[in-house]
Motif scaffolding. Structure first.
Motif, PDB file in Angstrom:
ATOM      1  N   THR A   1       0.845  -1.165  -0.101  1.00  0.00           N
ATOM      2  CA  THR A   1      -0.201   0.129   0.066  1.00  0.00           C
ATOM      3  C   THR A   1       1.043   1.271  -0.065  1.00  0.00           C
ATOM      4  N   ALA A   2       1.815   1.416  -0.935  1.00  0.00           N
ATOM      5  CA  ALA A   2       2.807   2.223  -0.855  1.00  0.00           C
ATOM      6  C   ALA A   2       2.239   3.701  -1.080  1.00  0.00           C
ATOM      7  N   LEU A   3       1.032   3.973  -1.745  1.00  0.00           N
ATOM      8  CA  LEU A   3       0.806   5.220  -2.020  1.00  0.00           C
ATOM      9  C   LEU A   3      -0.689   5.324  -1.354  1.00  0.00           C
ATOM     10  N   SER A   4      -1.305   4.403  -0.922  1.00  0.00           N
ATOM     11  CA  SER A   4      -2.666   4.260  -0.623  1.00  0.00           C
ATOM     12  C   SER A   4      -3.071   5.344   0.869  1.00  0.00           C
ATOM     13  N   GLY A   5      -4.215   5.758   0.717  1.00  0.00           N
ATOM     14  CA  GLY A   5      -4.557   6.745   1.818  1.00  0.00           C
ATOM     15  C   GLY A   5      -4.075   8.148   1.664  1.00  0.00           C
ATOM     16  N   GLN A   6      -3.278   8.775   2.649  1.00  0.00           N
ATOM     17  CA  GLN A   6      -2.788  10.240   2.534  1.00  0.00           C
ATOM     18  C   GLN A   6      -1.432  10.071   1.769  1.00  0.00           C
ATOM     19  N   ARG A   7      -0.822   8.863   1.930  1.00  0.00           N
ATOM     20  CA  ARG A   7       0.749   8.848   1.279  1.00  0.00           C
ATOM     21  C   ARG A   7       0.822   9.243  -0.054  1.00  0.00           C
ATOM     22  N   GLY A   8       0.171   8.766  -0.994  1.00  0.00           N
ATOM     23  CA  GLY A   8       0.105   9.394  -2.282  1.00  0.00           C
ATOM     24  C   GLY A   8      -0.016  10.758  -2.563  1.00  0.00           C
ATOM     25  N   TYR A   9      -1.141  11.390  -1.798  1.00  0.00           N
ATOM     26  CA  TYR A   9      -1.168  12.927  -1.777  1.00  0.00           C
ATOM     27  C   TYR A   9       0.209  13.765  -1.301  1.00  0.00           C
ATOM     28  N   ILE A  10       0.712  12.981  -0.112  1.00  0.00           N
ATOM     29  CA  ILE A  10       1.678  13.677   0.372  1.00  0.00           C
ATOM     30  C   ILE A  10       3.105  13.587  -0.729  1.00  0.00           C
ATOM     31  N   VAL A  11       3.086  12.356  -1.302  1.00  0.00           N
ATOM     32  CA  VAL A  11       4.467  12.239  -2.136  1.00  0.00           C
ATOM     33  C   VAL A  11       4.243  13.135  -3.330  1.00  0.00           C
ATOM     34  N   GLN A  12       3.033  13.255  -3.847  1.00  0.00           N
ATOM     35  CA  GLN A  12       2.489  14.234  -5.100  1.00  0.00           C
ATOM     36  C   GLN A  12       2.789  15.623  -4.679  1.00  0.00           C
ATOM     37  N   ALA A  13       2.389  16.059  -3.356  1.00  0.00           N
ATOM     38  CA  ALA A  13       2.683  17.423  -2.976  1.00  0.00           C
ATOM     39  C   ALA A  13       4.166  17.818  -2.717  1.00  0.00           C
ATOM     40  N   VAL A  14       4.864  16.778  -2.305  1.00  0.00           N
ATOM     41  CA  VAL A  14       6.454  17.051  -2.081  1.00  0.00           C
ATOM     42  C   VAL A  14       7.285  16.921  -3.329  1.00  0.00           C
ATOM     43  N   GLU A  15       6.965  16.155  -4.204  1.00  0.00           N
ATOM     44  CA  GLU A  15       7.290  16.195  -5.666  1.00  0.00           C
ATOM     45  C   GLU A  15       7.043  17.371  -6.433  1.00  0.00           C
ATOM     46  N   ASN A  16       5.890  17.836  -6.349  1.00  0.00           N
ATOM     47  CA  ASN A  16       5.520  19.202  -6.737  1.00  0.00           C
ATOM     48  C   ASN A  16       6.476  20.359  -6.420  1.00  0.00           C
ATOM     49  N   TYR A  17       6.592  20.151  -5.096  1.00  0.00           N
ATOM     50  CA  TYR A  17       7.412  21.434  -4.276  1.00  0.00           C
ATOM     51  C   TYR A  17       8.799  21.332  -4.902  1.00  0.00           C
ATOM     52  N   LEU A  18       9.332  20.212  -4.928  1.00  0.00           N
ATOM     53  CA  LEU A  18      10.910  19.857  -5.359  1.00  0.00           C
ATOM     54  C   LEU A  18      10.905  20.336  -6.697  1.00  0.00           C
ATOM     55  N   THR A  19      10.099  20.091  -7.527  1.00  0.00           N
ATOM     56  CA  THR A  19      10.343  20.444  -8.920  1.00  0.00           C
ATOM     57  C   THR A  19       9.890  21.919  -9.119  1.00  0.00           C
ATOM     58  N   ALA A  20       9.072  22.423  -8.639  1.00  0.00           N
ATOM     59  CA  ALA A  20       8.537  23.718  -8.657  1.00  0.00           C
ATOM     60  C   ALA A  20       9.587  24.648  -8.128  1.00  0.00           C
ATOM     61  N   ASN A  21      10.403  24.371  -7.227  1.00  0.00           N
ATOM     62  CA  ASN A  21      11.536  25.282  -6.659  1.00  0.00           C
ATOM     63  C   ASN A  21      12.694  24.914  -7.222  1.00  0.00           C
ATOM     64  N   ARG A  22      12.698  24.189  -8.178  1.00  0.00           N
ATOM     65  CA  ARG A  22      14.057  23.514  -9.020  1.00  0.00           C
ATOM     66  C   ARG A  22      15.063  22.938  -8.093  1.00  0.00           C
ATOM     67  N   ILE A  23      14.678  22.353  -7.165  1.00  0.00           N
ATOM     68  CA  ILE A  23      15.466  21.751  -6.404  1.00  0.00           C
ATOM     69  C   ILE A  23      16.097  20.588  -6.855  1.00  0.00           C
ATOM     70  N   ILE A  24      15.383  19.864  -7.605  1.00  0.00           N
ATOM     71  CA  ILE A  24      15.557  18.545  -8.426  1.00  0.00           C
ATOM     72  C   ILE A  24      14.596  18.359  -9.572  1.00  0.00           C
ATOM     73  N   ASP A  25      14.975  17.954 -10.750  1.00  0.00           N
ATOM     74  CA  ASP A  25      14.112  17.649 -11.728  1.00  0.00           C
ATOM     75  C   ASP A  25      13.255  16.602 -11.683  1.00  0.00           C
ATOM     76  N   GLU A  26      12.178  16.409 -12.393  1.00  0.00           N
ATOM     77  CA  GLU A  26      11.507  15.126 -12.487  1.00  0.00           C
ATOM     78  C   GLU A  26      12.111  14.160 -12.737  1.00  0.00           C
ATOM     79  N   ASN A  27      12.699  14.157 -13.888  1.00  0.00           N
ATOM     80  CA  ASN A  27      13.608  12.796 -14.409  1.00  0.00           C
ATOM     81  C   ASN A  27      14.605  12.594 -13.332  1.00  0.00           C
ATOM     82  N   THR A  28      15.168  13.217 -12.895  1.00  0.00           N
ATOM     83  CA  THR A  28      16.491  13.025 -11.827  1.00  0.00           C
ATOM     84  C   THR A  28      15.663  12.245 -10.589  1.00  0.00           C
ATOM     85  N   LEU A  29      14.584  12.875 -10.169  1.00  0.00           N
ATOM     86  CA  LEU A  29      13.990  12.412  -9.130  1.00  0.00           C
ATOM     87  C   LEU A  29      13.559  10.859  -9.191  1.00  0.00           C
TER      88      LEU A  29
END
Length: 848
Positions: free
Chosen positions: A313-341
């Motif tokens: 259940t890697a992304l079930s419940g709130q996990r998937g929303y949190i992962v998605q929000a964190v990934e968006n934050y990382l890429t939007a702030n150019r901390i790391i690009d999506e392909n590298t992540l």
């Protein structure tokens, strides 16, 4: 010299011409004389050797010693040549994709795992993170002489190769180096070619890498069962902890799994418990033998039964929303690009706090989801989103994206497609206060400034009518009303006019300064901006309200505290705190929003048991209901949204949760209160430390004094010259600001509070005016023309003078105690007391 006739050979009894000729003529002929250098002659004939008898029978199949020797020499030459050729030809290849694939690990602020993404459950860690007892357990299980032996165990390799060739099945016996080569560079197929490659790569690798490097790679690539690759993933899969926290007994069990990962899972296969215990004891005994474990510690150990296997259940419940929000934050702030992540292997520590996250999920469940019913069609459209931020740090401490990421993919906490409604109105007030704005009659806008709150009142500009006439909720006419009261009741007519007075561009600029993204959809600079057509996200709104909670200091919110890969940290962008608006403007806005909670549309938020400020909001056609609020140490926004689960179309929430109409003061405010109470349960109750300017109390409008801004006034009066002349947060045009004002810490909202200083209006937590009965208000504002408006205004002014005279006489007769609730006169015509035209909706105070 005499010449004798030649002698005939053969039988001496037979001579003459009739004798038999010799069998071998060459043998009969005399041997030629050999002339030596010294002139001497060699002997006439050498002695003839006897011929070797021919090999017959079985002896023909037995090689001679010459053949054996030659074969051995040939084989040696072939082996040496083959080794040299193989060593030169076989290079160390790149690692295979499956060996390098890792999952990204997302952690709470305290290091607790939130989720792992990716198909391969692996987290590579440096060897220094693996405790010595765990390392020794693996060596005792797999290769006890690892640090002293060569890369190849010739005997075991030849045995394994022979058994593979002869079809006797898969055989082990390889060193750790060989196993690492198989895991990391090659594959698991059992072929002679793979074995040959493994041989040469292992030799080369042993020359190029240290033993510690090889052991680290082995621990990170080995499979332990339960879809766990590597010792760190295995520690979580079986014992729910980091490898650093394992003891020797647990490490010995994980080492035992390397021999048969699936079969030795004692929880999944209890029938194999005897074999598992034997293997576990073998590992521990080996540790004792090599002095890696004392006999006393060994004797005291009991088998550490692992935990139950958890479903995938890697992304079930709130996990998937949190992962998605964190990934968006990382890429939007150019901390790391999506392909590298996406390559994996990143360890991301978020700012989320587990206690607050759990509290938010529980609050939504108790106040929204548990109220749904399969029997109500509207309930299938219910969605919820929430976000909570620490104003002092800008850290997002809790996030609610939806019921389950695997069922509802869209993140309701970060989506930007629902109107924020009246939760935007505080930004209008903050803009007015920050810029020292004035009304159309050049009166400073303060919480006590009066406006005309009639339904569908046309917004006036310096040039005259704008043509924009917004309706109030439930078409209620409020008449003359202060800004504070208009905020309590969320009066659209007042705030649309205020936005025009401040300047729509200034309102937009202030909202952006507070934390609303510049590119927010429908954030348009027009008078309607006050009513919240913009579709900022729940997280955006929480960030802006956190700025108000921190006295006008804006900190960009963040979801990430630290990110690293292979123990190397990535640099995070600097987050500078800046002043969005002046402290006075922010604190005065907070003072007004406290009234909303204490006695306005957001009274349900008082159940938090904390001093609170907030604002309710409703989207057009009731497609969303909001409550945005904050205490001194926590800013939180809750939204309930309507969306068709099949088509994704936004739907009204009429009838949802068993309510006739959904409003921000209902489930959103109730959820906010439940969450805030739980999230701050163990912390000290803090009051607001405010430096607010309430402004002078304005009298009721009459013929001789300037009253509230009316439609006529808007077309004839010029605005103050200094309006809109200051940048947000720097304007200060009122003389009252020059005098020092005391700070006024507040008490909890559900406790008695003293009146705020220097507030002159009726305190929000004191007795409030009773609203007028609904249905008696005259509805004469629809379609009024300017001529009719002037005539009606004359009648109202005359009636207002008479009402004012009566009220004055009543107050003089009653004395100071008459500050309590006032009697409401029937509103059978438009000359009734405007102050008491509060109106109520079907569910209590008028909804925003």
């Amino acid at each position: 010299m005499s010449h004798e006739p030649p002698q005939h050979g053969g039988d001496p009894g037979q001579q003459g011409s009739e004798s038999w000729p010799p069998r071998d003529p060459s043998a009969a002929a005399p041997a030629p004389e050999t002339q030596h250098p010294d002139g001497a002659q060699a002997s006439e004939r050498r002695t003839k050797r006897p011929k070797r008898p021919k090999r017959t029978g079985w002896r023909r199949a037995v090689p001679t010693w010459r053949m054996v020797l030659g074969g051995v020499l040939l084989l040696a030459l072939l082996l040496v040549g083959g080794f040299i050729a193989g060593y030169q030809i076989v290079d160390i290849p790149p690692a295979n994709a499956s060996a390098t694939a890792q999952s990204n690990v997302y952690l709470y602020e305290d290091g607790t795992v939130i989720a792992r993404d990716g198909e391969i459950n692996r987290e590579n860690i440096p060897l220094r993170r693996v405790p010595r007892p765990i390392q020794h357990a693996v060596l005792a299980a797999e290769d006890r002489d690892f640090y002293s032996e060569d890369a190849i165990d010739i005997k075991a390799t030849l045995r394994a190769g022979w058994n593979t060739v002869t079809g006797k099945g898969r055989q082990g016996g390889s060193t750790i180096t060989q196993q690492y080569v198989k895991n990391y560079y090659l594959g698991q197929e059992q072929t002679v070619v793979r074995k040959a490659k493994e041989f040469f790569i292992s030799i080369k690798l042993d020359r190029e890498q240290s033993k510690d490097e090889i052991l680290e790679g082995y621990l990170n690539t080995s499979y332990f069962g339960r879809n766990a690759y590597g010792i760190q993933a295995a520690a979580h899969a079986y014992y729910g902890k980091d490898v650093e926290d394992l003891d020797a007994g647990q490490g010995a069990y994980l080492a035992s799994l390397l021999n048969a990962p699936s079969s030795y899972d004692v929880v999944a296969h209890p029938e194999n418990r005897k074999a598992v215990l034997a293997r576990w004891n073998y590992v521990l005994d080996g540790m004792v033998e090599h002095h890696w474990l004392t006999r006393a510690d060994r004797a005291a150990m009991t088998f550490p039964v692992p935990g139950e296997a958890k479903p995938a259940t890697a992304l079930s419940g709130q996990r998937g929303y949190i992962v998605q929000a964190v990934e968006n934050y990382l890429t939007a702030n150019r901390i790391i690009d999506e392909n590298t992540l996406s390559t994996g292997g990143y360890r991301i520590t978020t700012t989320l706090q587990k206690k607050k996250q759990d509290a938010l999920v529980e609050a939504v469940q108790d106040n929204v989801l548990s109220q749904t019913s399969d029997e109500r069609e509207a309930d299938r459209n219910v969605r919820a989103g929430g976000a909570s931020i620490d104003p002092a740090t800008g850290h997002v401490v809790a996030l609610y994206g939806g019921v389950d990421y695997t069922k509802q993919y869209v993140n309701n906490a970060t989506r930007r497609d629902y109107q924020v409604g009246s939760t935007f109105k505080p930004f209008v007030l903050a803009a007015a206060l920050a810029n020292g704005s004035t009304t159309q009659k050049d009166r400073a806008i303060t919480p006590n400034t009066r406006y005309d709150g009639d339904n569908k009142r046309t917004v006036q500009s310096a040039a005259g009518s704008t043509g924009y006439a917004p309706a109030n909720e439930d078409d209620v006419d409020y008449g003359s009303i202060t800004v504070r009261e208009a905020t309590d009741k969320s009066v659209n007519a007042v705030y649309a006019q205020m936005a025009q007075d401040v300047g729509p561009d200034q309102v937009k600029e202030t909202a952006v300064a507070l934390g609303i993204p510049q590119d927010t959809p429908d954030l348009t600079a027009s008078p309607s901006i006050a009513l919240g057509p913009a579709t900022a996200s729940v997280l955006d709104m929480a960030s802006a309200y956190a700025t108000l909670a921190d006295h006008g200091r804006q900190r960009p919110h963040t979801l990430v505290a630290k990110i690293s890969k292979n123990a190397t940290e990535l640099e995070l962008p600097a987050r500078k705190t800046r002043r969005a608006i002046s402290r006075e403007a922010a604190d005065t806005t907070t003072s007004v929003l406290r009234s909303v909670v204490d006695g306005g549309t957001g009274t349900a938020a008082r159940n938090a048991g904390r001093p609170a400020a907030g604002k309710t909001g409703t989207a057009e056609e009731d497609k969303a209901a909001w409550f945005a609020g904050y205490t001194p140490d926590l800013a939180t926004v809750i939204a309930v949204m309507g969306q068709d689960p099949d088509t994704g179309v936004q739907k009204p929430l009429y009838g949802a949760l068993g309510l006739a109409r959904m409003n921000g003061g209902g489930p959103p405010a109730q959820t906010w209160a439940a969450y805030t109470r739980a999230a701050l349960q163990d912390s000290e109750v803090k009051g607001f430390d405010l430096e607010a300017d309430e402004g002078p109390e304005e009298p009721e409008p009459d013929e001789s004094a300037e009253g509230e801004d009316t439609e006529e006034a808007g077309g004839t009066e010029e605005p103050g010259e200094d309006r809109d002349s200051q940048e947000p947060g720097t304007g200060d045009t009122r003389e009252e600001r020059d005098a020092p004002r005391p700070r006024t810490p507040d008490a909890p909202s559900d406790a008695p509070t003293s009146p705020r200083t220097p507030r002159t209006a009726t305190p929000a937590d004191g007795p409030r005016r009773a609203p007028a009965p609904q249905g008696t208000a005259a509805r004469e504002t629809d379609g009024r023309r300017e001529a009719a408006a002037r005539e009606a205004a004359g009648r109202r002014e005359a009636a207002a003078r008479e009402t004012s005279r009566r009220e004055t006489a009543t107050r003089e007769a009653a004395g100071p105690e008459a500050a309590g609730p006032e009697a409401t006169t029937p509103r059978d015509n438009r000359s009734a007391d405007r102050r008491n035209r509060g109106g109520q909706g079907p569910d209590g105070p008028t909804r925003p």
